[in-house]
Design a protein around this motif. Sequence first.
Motif, mmCIF file in Angstrom:
data_model
loop_
_atom_site.group_PDB
_atom_site.id
_atom_site.type_symbol
_atom_site.label_atom_id
_atom_site.label_comp_id
_atom_site.label_asym_id
_atom_site.label_seq_id
_atom_site.Cartn_x
_atom_site.Cartn_y
_atom_site.Cartn_z
ATOM 1 N N GLN A 192 5.308 7.566 -3.480
ATOM 2 C CA GLN A 192 4.296 7.159 -4.451
ATOM 3 C C GLN A 192 4.557 5.810 -5.108
ATOM 4 O OE1 GLN A 192 3.096 10.517 -7.164
ATOM 5 N NE2 GLN A 192 4.991 11.420 -6.407
ATOM 6 N N THR A 193 5.579 5.085 -4.615
ATOM 7 C CA THR A 193 6.001 3.882 -5.342
ATOM 8 C C THR A 193 4.867 2.879 -5.534
ATOM 9 O OG1 THR A 193 8.294 4.124 -4.627
ATOM 10 C CG2 THR A 193 7.592 1.938 -5.330
ATOM 11 N N MET A 194 4.093 2.587 -4.496
ATOM 12 C CA MET A 194 3.031 1.584 -4.630
ATOM 13 C C MET A 194 1.995 2.014 -5.672
ATOM 14 S SD MET A 194 3.705 -1.054 -2.826
ATOM 15 C CE MET A 194 4.467 -1.644 -1.304
ATOM 16 N N ALA A 195 1.607 3.287 -5.651
ATOM 17 C CA ALA A 195 0.620 3.768 -6.623
ATOM 18 C C ALA A 195 1.181 3.698 -8.041
ATOM 19 C CB ALA A 195 0.211 5.197 -6.284
ATOM 20 N N ILE A 196 2.463 4.040 -8.202
ATOM 21 C CA ILE A 196 3.074 4.015 -9.530
ATOM 22 C C ILE A 196 3.209 2.582 -10.032
ATOM 23 C CG2 ILE A 196 5.185 4.550 -10.800
ATOM 24 C CD1 ILE A 196 5.504 6.931 -8.810
ATOM 25 N N LEU A 197 3.585 1.666 -9.135
ATOM 26 C CA LEU A 197 3.680 0.263 -9.539
ATOM 27 C C LEU A 197 2.304 -0.279 -9.928
ATOM 28 C CD1 LEU A 197 6.185 -1.197 -6.927
ATOM 29 C CD2 LEU A 197 6.598 -0.746 -9.347
ATOM 30 N N LEU A 236 -4.639 4.475 13.477
ATOM 31 C CA LEU A 236 -4.382 4.304 12.040
ATOM 32 C C LEU A 236 -4.945 5.520 11.298
ATOM 33 C CD1 LEU A 236 -5.104 0.492 11.575
ATOM 34 C CD2 LEU A 236 -2.900 1.655 11.476
ATOM 35 N N THR A 237 -4.146 6.549 11.237
ATOM 36 C CA THR A 237 -4.512 7.774 10.515
ATOM 37 C C THR A 237 -4.487 7.497 9.012
ATOM 38 O OG1 THR A 237 -2.210 8.489 10.364
ATOM 39 C CG2 THR A 237 -3.451 9.156 12.331
ATOM 40 N N PRO A 238 -5.057 8.374 8.183
ATOM 41 C CA PRO A 238 -5.006 8.166 6.728
ATOM 42 C C PRO A 238 -3.573 8.012 6.206
ATOM 43 C CG PRO A 238 -6.602 9.860 7.259
ATOM 44 C CD PRO A 238 -5.910 9.532 8.545
ATOM 45 N N GLU A 239 -2.635 8.757 6.794
ATOM 46 C CA GLU A 239 -1.246 8.654 6.347
ATOM 47 C C GLU A 239 -0.666 7.276 6.660
ATOM 48 O OE1 GLU A 239 -2.490 12.716 6.653
ATOM 49 O OE2 GLU A 239 -2.485 11.130 8.165
ATOM 50 N N ARG A 240 -1.026 6.739 7.798
ATOM 51 C CA ARG A 240 -0.544 5.409 8.166
ATOM 52 C C ARG A 240 -1.235 4.325 7.351
ATOM 53 N NH1 ARG A 240 -0.201 6.302 14.808
ATOM 54 N NH2 ARG A 240 1.543 7.823 14.722
ATOM 55 N N ARG A 241 -2.533 4.481 7.115
ATOM 56 C CA ARG A 241 -3.252 3.486 6.304
ATOM 57 C C ARG A 241 -2.736 3.481 4.864
ATOM 58 N NH1 ARG A 241 -8.304 2.021 9.210
ATOM 59 N NH2 ARG A 241 -8.756 0.695 7.406
ATOM 60 N N LYS A 242 -2.231 4.616 4.402
ATOM 61 C CA LYS A 242 -1.681 4.705 3.049
ATOM 62 C C LYS A 242 -0.600 3.650 2.821
ATOM 63 C CE LYS A 242 1.213 7.871 0.271
ATOM 64 N NZ LYS A 242 2.473 7.128 0.429
ATOM 65 N N MET A 243 0.166 3.357 3.857
ATOM 66 C CA MET A 243 1.272 2.406 3.709
ATOM 67 C C MET A 243 0.794 0.967 3.563
ATOM 68 S SD MET A 243 4.176 3.968 6.271
ATOM 69 C CE MET A 243 3.113 4.142 7.707
ATOM 70 N N ALA A 244 -0.490 0.730 3.763
ATOM 71 C CA ALA A 244 -1.058 -0.612 3.605
ATOM 72 C C ALA A 244 -1.765 -0.784 2.261
ATOM 73 C CB ALA A 244 -2.034 -0.908 4.742
ATOM 74 N N ARG A 245 -1.678 0.219 1.398
ATOM 75 C CA ARG A 245 -2.307 0.128 0.080
ATOM 76 C C ARG A 245 -1.309 -0.458 -0.919
ATOM 77 N NH1 ARG A 245 -6.868 2.747 -0.977
ATOM 78 N NH2 ARG A 245 -6.232 3.459 -3.050
ATOM 79 N N LEU A 246 -1.658 -1.630 -1.460
ATOM 80 C CA LEU A 246 -0.769 -2.368 -2.350
ATOM 81 C C LEU A 246 -1.492 -2.681 -3.663
ATOM 82 C CD1 LEU A 246 0.553 -5.113 0.133
ATOM 83 C CD2 LEU A 246 1.355 -2.757 -0.119
ATOM 84 N N PRO A 247 -0.745 -2.935 -4.736
ATOM 85 C CA PRO A 247 -1.388 -3.404 -5.964
ATOM 86 C C PRO A 247 -2.107 -4.729 -5.697
ATOM 87 C CG PRO A 247 0.869 -2.723 -6.398
ATOM 88 C CD PRO A 247 0.710 -2.742 -4.904
#
Length: 276
Positions: free
Chosen positions: A78-83, A119-130
């Motif tokens: 959850q680090t990106m979401a928390i940041l 690019l599954t939802p789990e993989r796309r999750k890793m491309a979500r940045l602040p």
Amino acid sequence: MKHIECIAIGNELLLGIVEEKNISWLCKRLTQAGGVVEQGVIVGDVPDDIEAAVRGAILRQAALVITCGGLGPTEDDQTMAILAEALNRPLEEHPEALAMVAERYRALYEAGEVPHPDLTPERRKMARLPRGAIPLRNTVGTAPGMLINIGDRTWVCALPGPPRENRPMVEQELIPRLGEIVPLHAYRERHYEAAVRDESVLAPLLQIVQRQHRDVYVKSRAAAFEAQTTFRLLLATRAPTAEEAEARLDAAEQSLRTILGEHGIALKTYSSHAPA
């Protein structure tokens, strides 16, 4: 002095299941590169704790706050979401980060390491940045890191947790940018061995050297406590230039050799280190 703080994230670290190795390595590598690390902490996968650690570092006016871990595809990463929450930035899919993830999974698929490159939802999750973040390429794993400026000359960097991913990202993506983030100093250190069995005999002599050379760090530690005990000594300093740092160590070494020699303690050079 503008400083750096490091935060390692993961319940597995606090439970002792995984040994934390990133903070000590980062402290050494960033110091060698000319940075000043003032704090390193471990927190679990608790959003409030992670956010508090990041906000605390910002309140202490750290020039660079580094987090390690929590960038993967699982629910507890959850680090990106928390940041994003801590920095008051929306979390959004970053096109460049998504391309990095796609490229890594395509390469893994072609190597037969994963069953498909989709690019599954789990993989796309890793491309979500602040919003406003710069994605950092992961040449070993799949999750990009990120670097973001939050104003007031403070930067936040998110790195992967596994050392085999963390260290290449630091070398390839963070170190080349470090001089743009924090003022860099020339750091030098020298190591010695002193032939003395009792540190209590050595301690007052080192105190004299420390008082004479306050801009040099003087430290002893036992190599072993046995009949042939020797103590390893460290002289370290940082200065605006390499020449000034070396001159400080030259002067401190001369004092050290003189004082120990007066007490019949032999000293030999163990090693001398400059940044790699």
